[in-house]
Design an enzyme around this catalytic site. Structure first.
Site, short mmCIF file in Angstrom:
data_model
loop_
_atom_site.label_atom_id
_atom_site.label_comp_id
_atom_site.label_asym_id
_atom_site.label_seq_id
_atom_site.Cartn_x
_atom_site.Cartn_y
_atom_site.Cartn_z
N ARG A 130 16.55 -33.32 -40.79
CA ARG A 130 16.12 -33.59 -39.42
C ARG A 130 14.74 -34.24 -39.47
O ARG A 130 13.87 -33.79 -40.24
CB ARG A 130 16.05 -32.30 -38.58
CG ARG A 130 17.40 -31.79 -38.09
CD ARG A 130 18.06 -32.70 -37.05
NE ARG A 130 19.38 -32.24 -36.63
CZ ARG A 130 20.54 -32.58 -37.20
NH1 ARG A 130 20.57 -33.42 -38.22
NH2 ARG A 130 21.68 -32.12 -36.73
N ASP B 194 17.15 -40.69 -43.57
CA ASP B 194 18.38 -40.89 -42.78
C ASP B 194 18.14 -40.36 -41.36
O ASP B 194 18.98 -40.52 -40.49
CB ASP B 194 19.55 -40.13 -43.42
CG ASP B 194 20.86 -40.42 -42.69
OD1 ASP B 194 21.19 -41.62 -42.53
OD2 ASP B 194 21.53 -39.47 -42.25
N GLU C 275 14.01 -40.57 -33.43
CA GLU C 275 15.25 -41.34 -33.52
C GLU C 275 16.04 -41.40 -32.21
O GLU C 275 16.87 -42.29 -32.01
CB GLU C 275 16.15 -40.80 -34.64
CG GLU C 275 16.76 -39.44 -34.37
CD GLU C 275 17.66 -38.97 -35.52
OE1 GLU C 275 17.20 -38.94 -36.67
OE2 GLU C 275 18.83 -38.63 -35.25
N HIS D 6 20.88 -42.22 -39.41
CA HIS D 6 21.59 -40.95 -39.28
C HIS D 6 23.08 -41.13 -39.62
O HIS D 6 23.95 -40.77 -38.83
CB HIS D 6 21.42 -40.38 -37.86
CG HIS D 6 21.53 -38.88 -37.82
ND1 HIS D 6 20.70 -38.09 -37.07
CD2 HIS D 6 22.37 -38.04 -38.46
CE1 HIS D 6 21.04 -36.82 -37.23
NE2 HIS D 6 22.06 -36.76 -38.08
P1 NAI Z 1 22.89 -24.50 -44.09
O1 NAI Z 1 22.63 -23.61 -42.93
O2 NAI Z 1 24.11 -24.30 -44.90
O3 NAI Z 1 21.63 -24.46 -45.09
C1 NAI Z 1 20.30 -24.41 -44.66
C2 NAI Z 1 19.51 -23.62 -45.67
O4 NAI Z 1 18.13 -23.65 -45.28
C3 NAI Z 1 19.92 -22.14 -45.77
O5 NAI Z 1 20.22 -21.80 -47.10
C4 NAI Z 1 18.70 -21.38 -45.23
O6 NAI Z 1 18.49 -20.14 -45.87
C5 NAI Z 1 17.58 -22.36 -45.55
N1 NAI Z 1 16.39 -22.17 -44.73
C6 NAI Z 1 16.34 -22.04 -43.38
N2 NAI Z 1 15.06 -21.90 -43.00
C7 NAI Z 1 14.30 -21.94 -44.10
C8 NAI Z 1 12.91 -21.85 -44.35
N3 NAI Z 1 12.05 -21.71 -43.35
N4 NAI Z 1 12.49 -21.93 -45.63
C9 NAI Z 1 13.36 -22.08 -46.64
N5 NAI Z 1 14.69 -22.17 -46.47
C10 NAI Z 1 15.15 -22.10 -45.22
O7 NAI Z 1 22.82 -25.98 -43.50
P2 NAI Z 1 23.48 -27.29 -44.13
O8 NAI Z 1 24.87 -27.42 -43.64
O9 NAI Z 1 23.20 -27.34 -45.57
O10 NAI Z 1 22.64 -28.42 -43.38
C11 NAI Z 1 21.25 -28.60 -43.61
C12 NAI Z 1 20.72 -29.56 -42.57
O11 NAI Z 1 21.28 -30.86 -42.77
C13 NAI Z 1 21.14 -29.23 -41.12
O12 NAI Z 1 20.25 -28.29 -40.56
C14 NAI Z 1 21.04 -30.54 -40.43
O13 NAI Z 1 19.75 -30.65 -39.90
C15 NAI Z 1 21.19 -31.58 -41.55
N6 NAI Z 1 22.39 -32.41 -41.40
C16 NAI Z 1 22.21 -33.77 -41.44
C17 NAI Z 1 23.30 -34.62 -41.29
C18 NAI Z 1 23.15 -36.10 -41.36
O14 NAI Z 1 24.11 -36.83 -41.07
N7 NAI Z 1 22.00 -36.62 -41.73
C19 NAI Z 1 24.64 -34.07 -41.05
C20 NAI Z 1 24.73 -32.62 -41.11
C21 NAI Z 1 23.62 -31.84 -41.25
#
Ligand code: NAI
Length: 328
Positions: free
Chosen positions: A234, A258, A263, A295
């Site tokens: 993000r 990305d 954005e 994105h």
């Molecule tokens: P997820 O929920 O599986 O993983 C997020 C990880 O971040 C978790 O392991 C969590 O413990 C960790 N986390 C949360 N807060 C934290 C902190 N303060 N310090 C350290 N670790 C922390 O999420 P996923 O599916 O891996 O997605 C990650 C991000 O990717 C999403 O939040 C979204 O913003 C982004 N995304 C981007 C896309 C794109 O097209 N560019 C598409 C889908 C998701």
């Protein structure tokens, strides 16, 4: 059931049409949802929205008055929805929690490789019949240290792909994924150590108050000179103005984005006929060591099929009044 699908993009329409297959009365609307456009859902039972839509309290209030009782998010993230207001207005919400972590992880690694081997510059040169190699020197990824911040679904796939390149992998997360340590030799550490020791840093945490501007000038100062920073998570995880300053001094040597803090209203749209008003992205676009994609990390055939299918399933659950695992 009548469903209004806001922000329908050309790239996803065929996947949605395929799953709906004439089952419901679906209206595809290209406009984004906001309080100004919410009245387009008048008389609809359900609304489906994308990450660019805004389901703030006022918008939800208009939707509720229009008869909308269900909001089907075509995204995993829900920071664009006022959950408390939805609850108050008795609008149920479901999301697509996972559609393809591989899609995002593979795009992340594509950005790393394209930046390192200067593929965009190389391609542009060849198109201009300039076959010289000066200025195109990259580095072996093998044995370099890659730091992954956030090792959930996407970050852990990035770690596994990177392991195949023979990199040393440092990880930072609130909770540890033991498989990444036991099977892939990755090491969990604190955020400071990861920033200090990594040649490449990739962000995969969600945007929350505590992760806002996680990458700022203090943190950048601790990084290795010439570090590569990749953000496919993000935009606001990074202070773009601080990153811009670090690009100017060479502290950041490569940047792959990305996502971008500002954005909204820019990405996902064709602005090729407009005068660019955003001076920060305009400056970022002048660096030849920066790659920006709009994105699109999720944009694969697999991910779009999954998004459409799960959105349809979520609507089916609502229609049939059955338990929906993806409800927020
Ligand atoms: P997820 O929920 O599986 O993983 C997020 C990880 O971040 C978790 O392991 C969590 O413990 C960790 N986390 C949360 N807060 C934290 C902190 N303060 N310090 C350290 N670790 C922390 O999420 P996923 O599916 O891996 O997605 C990650 C991000 O990717 C999403 O939040 C979204 O913003 C982004 N995304 C981007 C896309 C794109 O097209 N560019 C598409 C889908 C998701």
């Amino acid at each position: 059931m009548k469903i209004a699908v806001f922000s329908t993009h050309k790239f996803e329409k065929k996947y949605l049409e395929h799953v709906f297959n004439g089952k419901y009365d679906v209206k595809y609307i290209s406009t984004t949802l906001s309080f100004e456009t919410a009245s387009l859902a008048q008389g609809y039972d359900a609304v489906s929205i994308f990450v660019t839509d805004t389901a703030c309290a006022l918008t939800l209030q208009i939707l509720a008055k229009s008869g909308v009782k269900f909001l089907a998010l075509r995204s995993a993230g829900y920071n664009h929805v006022d959950l408390a207001a939805a609850k108050r207005l008795k609008i149920k919400i479901a999301r697509v929690p996972e559609y393809s972590p591989h899609a995002v992880a593979e795009h992340t690694v594509a950005l790393m490789l394209a930046l390192n081997r200067k593929l965009i510059r190389a391609h542009n040169r060849v198109m201009d019949q300039n076959f010289s190699l000066d200025g195109l020197v990259g580095f072996d990824m093998y044995m370099k240290t890659v730091g992954i911040i956030g090792t959930g679904k996407i970050g852990s796939v990035v770690a596994k792909i990177i392991n195949g390149l023979g990199c040393r992998i440092l990880l930072h997360d609130k909770s540890e994924n033991v498989e990444l340590h036991d099977k892939y030799g990755a090491i969990y550490t604190d955020c400071d150590t990861l920033c200090k020791e990594s040649d490449i840093i990739s962000l995969h945490v969600p945007l929350m108050p505590e992760t806002l501007h996680l990458i700022n000038k203090d943190c950048i100062r601790k990084m290795k000179r010439g570090v590569m920073l990749i953000n496919t998570s993000r935009g606001a995880l990074v202070s773009t103005t601080d990153v811009l300053e670090a690009l100017k001094t060479g502290q950041i040597g490569y940047l792959g984005l990305d996502v971008y803090e500002e954005e909204k209203g820019l990405f996902f749209e064709d602005h090729s006929e407009d005068i660019l008003q955003d001076d920060i992205i305009a400056r970022l676009m002048t660096f030849n060591n920066v790659i920006i994609t709009s994105h699109q990390a999720f944009l694969t055939d697999t991910a779009l099929s999954n998004i459409a299918k799960v959105t349809f399933d979520n609507l089916e659950c609502y229609e049939n009044d059955t338990k929906c695992d993806n409800e927020l």
